[in-house]
Write an enzyme that holds these catalytic residues in place. Structure first.
Site, PDB file in Angstrom:
ATOM      1  N   ASP A  15      -9.791  -1.361  55.102  1.00  0.00           N
ATOM      2  CA  ASP A  15      -9.680  -1.259  56.550  1.00  0.00           C
ATOM      3  C   ASP A  15      -8.681  -0.181  56.964  1.00  0.00           C
ATOM      4  O   ASP A  15      -7.913   0.321  56.137  1.00  0.00           O
ATOM      5  CB  ASP A  15      -9.274  -2.620  57.149  1.00  0.00           C
ATOM      6  CG  ASP A  15      -8.212  -3.325  56.324  1.00  0.00           C
ATOM      7  OD1 ASP A  15      -7.515  -2.644  55.554  1.00  0.00           O
ATOM      8  OD2 ASP A  15      -8.080  -4.549  56.445  1.00  0.00           O
TER       9      ASP A  15
ATOM     10  N   ASN B  74      -4.243 -16.327  58.655  1.00  0.00           N
ATOM     11  CA  ASN B  74      -5.404 -16.980  59.279  1.00  0.00           C
ATOM     12  C   ASN B  74      -6.649 -16.869  58.392  1.00  0.00           C
ATOM     13  O   ASN B  74      -7.761 -17.047  58.853  1.00  0.00           O
ATOM     14  CB  ASN B  74      -5.665 -16.395  60.669  1.00  0.00           C
ATOM     15  CG  ASN B  74      -6.008 -14.909  60.620  1.00  0.00           C
ATOM     16  OD1 ASN B  74      -6.125 -14.336  59.545  1.00  0.00           O
ATOM     17  ND2 ASN B  74      -6.197 -14.298  61.771  1.00  0.00           N
TER      18      ASN B  74
ATOM     19  N   HIS C  75      -7.971 -14.251  57.072  1.00  0.00           N
ATOM     20  CA  HIS C  75      -8.808 -13.045  57.134  1.00  0.00           C
ATOM     21  C   HIS C  75      -8.748 -12.310  55.800  1.00  0.00           C
ATOM     22  O   HIS C  75      -7.747 -12.367  55.087  1.00  0.00           O
ATOM     23  CB  HIS C  75      -8.438 -12.133  58.325  1.00  0.00           C
ATOM     24  CG  HIS C  75      -7.116 -11.430  58.221  1.00  0.00           C
ATOM     25  ND1 HIS C  75      -6.318 -11.164  59.319  1.00  0.00           N
ATOM     26  CD2 HIS C  75      -6.437 -10.909  57.170  1.00  0.00           C
ATOM     27  CE1 HIS C  75      -5.238 -10.513  58.936  1.00  0.00           C
ATOM     28  NE2 HIS C  75      -5.282 -10.359  57.633  1.00  0.00           N
TER      29      HIS C  75
ATOM     30  N   GLU D 255     -11.314 -11.103  61.174  1.00  0.00           N
ATOM     31  CA  GLU D 255     -10.589 -12.173  61.845  1.00  0.00           C
ATOM     32  C   GLU D 255     -11.540 -13.333  62.141  1.00  0.00           C
ATOM     33  O   GLU D 255     -12.725 -13.116  62.420  1.00  0.00           O
ATOM     34  CB  GLU D 255     -10.020 -11.645  63.174  1.00  0.00           C
ATOM     35  CG  GLU D 255      -9.080 -10.443  63.034  1.00  0.00           C
ATOM     36  CD  GLU D 255      -7.658 -10.836  62.650  1.00  0.00           C
ATOM     37  OE1 GLU D 255      -7.492 -11.722  61.783  1.00  0.00           O
ATOM     38  OE2 GLU D 255      -6.721 -10.241  63.203  1.00  0.00           O
TER      39      GLU D 255
HETATM   40  C1  F6R Z   1      -5.142  -5.025  54.537  1.00  0.00           C
HETATM   41  C2  F6R Z   1      -5.977  -6.232  54.462  1.00  0.00           C
HETATM   42  C3  F6R Z   1      -5.444  -7.532  55.006  1.00  0.00           C
HETATM   43  C4  F6R Z   1      -4.196  -7.992  54.239  1.00  0.00           C
HETATM   44  C5  F6R Z   1      -3.654  -9.278  54.821  1.00  0.00           C
HETATM   45  C6  F6R Z   1      -2.388  -9.746  54.126  1.00  0.00           C
HETATM   46  O1  F6R Z   1      -5.837  -3.941  53.982  1.00  0.00           O
HETATM   47  O2  F6R Z   1      -7.080  -6.166  53.984  1.00  0.00           O
HETATM   48  O3  F6R Z   1      -6.422  -8.514  54.902  1.00  0.00           O
HETATM   49  O4  F6R Z   1      -4.520  -8.154  52.892  1.00  0.00           O
HETATM   50  O5  F6R Z   1      -3.389  -9.122  56.185  1.00  0.00           O
HETATM   51  O6  F6R Z   1      -1.352  -8.856  54.374  1.00  0.00           O
HETATM   52  P1  F6R Z   1       0.024  -8.937  53.563  1.00  0.00           P
HETATM   53  O7  F6R Z   1      -0.291  -8.575  52.172  1.00  0.00           O
HETATM   54  O8  F6R Z   1       0.909  -7.892  54.215  1.00  0.00           O
HETATM   55  O9  F6R Z   1       0.517 -10.322  53.703  1.00  0.00           O
END
Ligand code: F6R
Length: 256
Positions: free
Chosen positions: A79, A149, A151, A156
């Site tokens: 992303d 959450n 994701h 989301e």
């Molecule tokens: C970012 C992504 C998100 C993160 C998630 C956890 O490329 O794909 O799904 O993996 O938001 O973020 P952290 O690792 O910062 O807790």
């Protein structure tokens, strides 16, 4: 391996619990390196955020010791914020360059992100990204993190399991959590282009890493709730080759 605390299976998912973030990074990097040695032109799906940093540090160490090369590797990040300039320090492109790409031998043309300039049409950029992934033969191995959450990428909740790359609006919760990388929450972009859950689930293999107590309940739900759009990570239960590598604190609730 001394640092492995526990190894078991829930549904189809292999779970490995390790003692620290460093051990999590090392374990995931070892697996990625093994796959790279078996297929030098492997196609990797990569994520940003805090979780994969120990994985990238270990991969850089393997590269520095000449154990692996990224010369023929292709990468597709999950992303990117929209709209954002790649030169913006908050962009995921900037972060990946800083934390991995500038320290390994991957040719710049092998690195892919969704096109996220203001001048790019998000619909066209999303379609193009799907096309590029397909043209590369699909993702062999995807390294993912998980949001509080549940994701995956920026899918989301509620998120459909057959969703493809598209523009999404970030939830207030995600913007708040990600504001730690920005001066103020207002600066956190409202949108992102993300691979869909369908795109992610098409990967031949998935390694999901998680660390910290804040992820413990999320991991529990991802593994024990029936697959449903409100907990997007539950759809990983349907994947045939998926592994969770968890630092001890993130596994707290499933080990209870
Ligand atoms: C970012 C992504 C998100 C993160 C998630 C956890 O490329 O794909 O799904 O993996 O938001 O973020 P952290 O690792 O910062 O807790």
């Amino acid at each position: 391996m001394g640092m492995l605390i526990n190894k078991f299976k829930i549904h189809n998912i292999e779970i490995e619990v390790v003692e620290s973030k460093k051990a999590m990074g090392l374990r995931a990097a070892e697996m990625i390196a093994e796959r790279m040695l078996a297929k030098n032109d492997i196609v990797l799906g990569l994520s940003t955020g805090s979780t994969p940093l120990p994985v990238y540090a270990a991969l850089i160490a393997f590269y520095t010791k000449k154990m692996i090369s990224f010369k023929d590797v292709k990468t597709f990040n999950l992303d990117e914020y929209y709209p954002i300039e790649p030169s913006n320090k908050q962009s995921y492109q900037y972060a990946m360059k800083r934390d991995l790409f500038s320290q390994i031998d991957i040719p710049p043309e092998n690195i892919h992100f969704p096109d996220c300039l203001i001048s790019d049409s998000p619909v066209k950029a999303s379609r193009n990204y799907e096309h590029l992934i397909a043209k590369s033969g699909g993702i062999d191995l995807l390294l993912g993190g998980i949001g509080q959450n549940a994701h995956i990428g920026f899918n989301e909740p509620p998120a459909q399991s057959d969703s493809r790359t598209r523009l999404i609006e970030l939830t207030e919760e995600t913007r708040k959590i990600n504001s730690r990388f920005f001066a103020t929450i207002e600066e956190v972009p409202q949108y992102a282009i993300t691979m869909g859950l369908g795109t992610i689930l098409d990967s031949k293999e998935i390694i999901l890493c998680a660390s910290g107590t804040a992820k413990s309940e999320t991991i529990y739900k991802a593994l024990w709730e029936k697959p449903n759009p409100n907990v997007p990570a539950t759809y990983l239960q349907n994947h045939q080759n998926c592994r969770f590598i968890l630092e001890r604190a993130a596994a707290g609730r499933i080990l209870d």
